[in-house]
Scaffold this active site. Sequence first.
Site, mmCIF file in Angstrom:
data_model
loop_
_atom_site.group_PDB
_atom_site.id
_atom_site.type_symbol
_atom_site.label_atom_id
_atom_site.label_comp_id
_atom_site.label_asym_id
_atom_site.label_seq_id
_atom_site.Cartn_x
_atom_site.Cartn_y
_atom_site.Cartn_z
ATOM 1 C CG ASP A 1 -2.126 0.803 0.848
ATOM 2 O OD1 ASP A 1 -2.090 1.721 -0.089
ATOM 3 O OD2 ASP A 1 -3.221 0.398 1.681
ATOM 4 C CD1 TRP A 2 0.792 7.187 0.321
ATOM 5 C CD2 TRP A 2 0.212 6.479 -1.598
ATOM 6 N NE1 TRP A 2 1.075 8.035 -0.330
ATOM 7 C CE2 TRP A 2 0.545 7.872 -1.657
ATOM 8 C CE3 TRP A 2 -0.436 6.329 -3.145
ATOM 9 C CZ2 TRP A 2 0.669 8.926 -2.709
ATOM 10 C CZ3 TRP A 2 -0.249 7.265 -4.035
ATOM 11 C CH2 TRP A 2 0.205 8.477 -3.897
#
Length: 766
Positions: A308-309
């Site tokens: 994820d980010w």
Amino acid sequence: MILKKGILFICLSFVTIHWTQAQANEQKIEQLLKKMTLEEKVGQMTQITLDVVGKGEDRFSSFEPLSLDKDSLKKALVDYHIGSVLNTANNRALTPEKWYSIISEIQHVATNDTRLKIPIIYGVDEIHGATYTVGATMFPQQIGQAASRNRDLVRKGAEITAYETRASSIPWNFSPVLDLGLDPRFSRMWESFGEDPYLGAQLGVEMINGYEGINNNIGDPKHVASSLKHFLGYHATVSGKDRTPSYISPEALREYHLPAFKAAVEAGAHTIMINSGIINGVPVHANYDLLTKLLKEELNFKGLIVTDWADIENLHRRDRIAPTDKEAIRLAINAGIDMSMVPYDYETFCDGLIELVKEGAVKMERIDDAVRRVLRVKFALNLFDRPTTHFKDYPDFGSKAFEKAAYDMASESITLLKNSNDILPLSKDKKVLVTGPNANSMRTLNGAWTYSWQGEKTPEYASEYNTILEAIQNEIGDGNVMYSPGVSYIMGGKYYEEKYDQMEATLKLAEEVDVVVLCLGENTYTEKPGDMNDLYMSAYQTELALALAKVGKPIILILNEGRPRVISRFELEMEAIVQTYLPGNFGGDALADILFGDVNPSGKLPYTYPRYPNATISYIHKPSEEQKKAEGVYNYEADYNPQFFFGHGLSYTDFEYSNFTLNKSTFRNGEVIEVSVEVKNKGKVAGKEVVHLFSSDLYASKITPDVKRLRRFEKISLAAGERKTVRFELTADDLKYFDATGKAVIEAGEFELIIGELTQTIELVD
């Protein structure tokens, strides 16, 4: 029989062709790997956000109108060999034409100016439609889709989303969300299919089949690669806040959180995104046991694992298990991460990983495994032959047929929770006051991930659709509708910032009408901006509800919210309650049709609606949560006492269950239990009913069993007076549980099967 043989031959032929193509792709992958330098391999494992290569003052935003910076693009794709780009620029939706222009330019550099001419793979969060494309069809968010209990509509919505995403030249969708929505405090509950593992698994597979096709032929230009998220246990935080620690036992992990992901992997999903949080003290992005031993080895997942980010750098900067960014990279890649969503500082990731390989801290075998997985998805998407898809090849984009599918999903998801004295449906000659902060807002109908991350830009793109107010005006005429907000959200503020807005005028208007339609809920939010400290409906909205109740006119409460905000302070004053969840661009129209009887509501709650903030127990709980009043001694006020139960949902007709039968009362492992029940529509109007089959393990020797669990469901349509028999099949495997070590147990004993208020007892024998 000839027809059946023909169909079988066609299916087998397709499978054979698909398998042959996959084998050919594997050969091409190995040939490419032999040619690739370490730097090129690491580049393929790197993903950057679009703003990094857009013209702008820095990497964090781009000038408008958006255009690409050729020097930045060359540095990223040619010098650093970057393999993937994600997201939109400036947190703003683009037209299909603009997407085609931007992605074509990126792919031109990747496939012409690089040594090996490997196309990039572009990914976007398209979680309830092509959310970052202007003019795309917006469906209800996943929590509403779960309320519909309609497998066909879920699959159809995903097919349309895939089509419109490909019309945007994007082949990779970061969806579906398979996290278990157990905690109503959590800011992303609405992105899930709710609190039940079986429901999430069933609808998750339907969504994958819609995105990827039944045979996972993502090379078809109408399909996309799906990305399961967020593996694993993301929503189960102790605090109820995003990206905070969880403590999950081996039994709970496998019993509740794993089933949907396991089913999705078995359904052939091509990629998976990792939980940003921490389980039992270990950040999931550094958890070898979960990423490699469980996902890659036990579940045999052959696809691509993406972070994820910025979650690799978070191992150093937030979670503090790595003293440097370089050590964070080592931990994540060795744990099993294949691609890093950097998303800005790609030099640090690439340079650091190259150094780690040269130092022997990361083995080349691990790099090759990751790159194989990246290339496998790129070949499966046919990006080497067709790196972009053209919007002109998608004539059905934003079509009336697609809009009808979104409307149908909204109408089947909206859930009637209360209907005192059968006040609904309303007569169309009633004078109505429409009020509340959600009454005249397209933003709140859609929620976040709509044209922008937090959904705040929705008004710029959705003005052609109808708010709740506008839909009611269209339904019964402007002359019968009055409007005053009473309370409004502060423009530009956080989702919870509100103000009084014409409160006195609103109360005066209430005196002049027959009925009040009170639209309460939440403004848009997701992730950390959606963290909250109070589950009660806001103070401003609560005061509006109580003040209107004093006027004395019947109130229809419309809930437009991403999670169940507690309404017990004023629920008794509401004549009817309708839950819309986040129904999308056609939610206002669907709601108006339900309020005035054009559509019979059929949604069922996908979660337990709590009565109090300190009573957020899901329907899946242990018997000790239901300790009743002890005779003459204690009054257990905090007994299991939800406002509305999981699966609750009323109709404008009545359904009767009878003839609950089993083919046998005892069975052995390997045998099938056949279950049937007859359902009759006793009312005067047609309706749709969801038949839920629950089981209860009466006694278990290893752990305390849950009170009951959903095992099957089916949605049926019945004309007035019509009867139908619904049939299910169960095996012993459906009744297994996991012990404290996470080991599956199939144990002899008695089980109760429950459909509505009917029960049957079966016994599993050795």
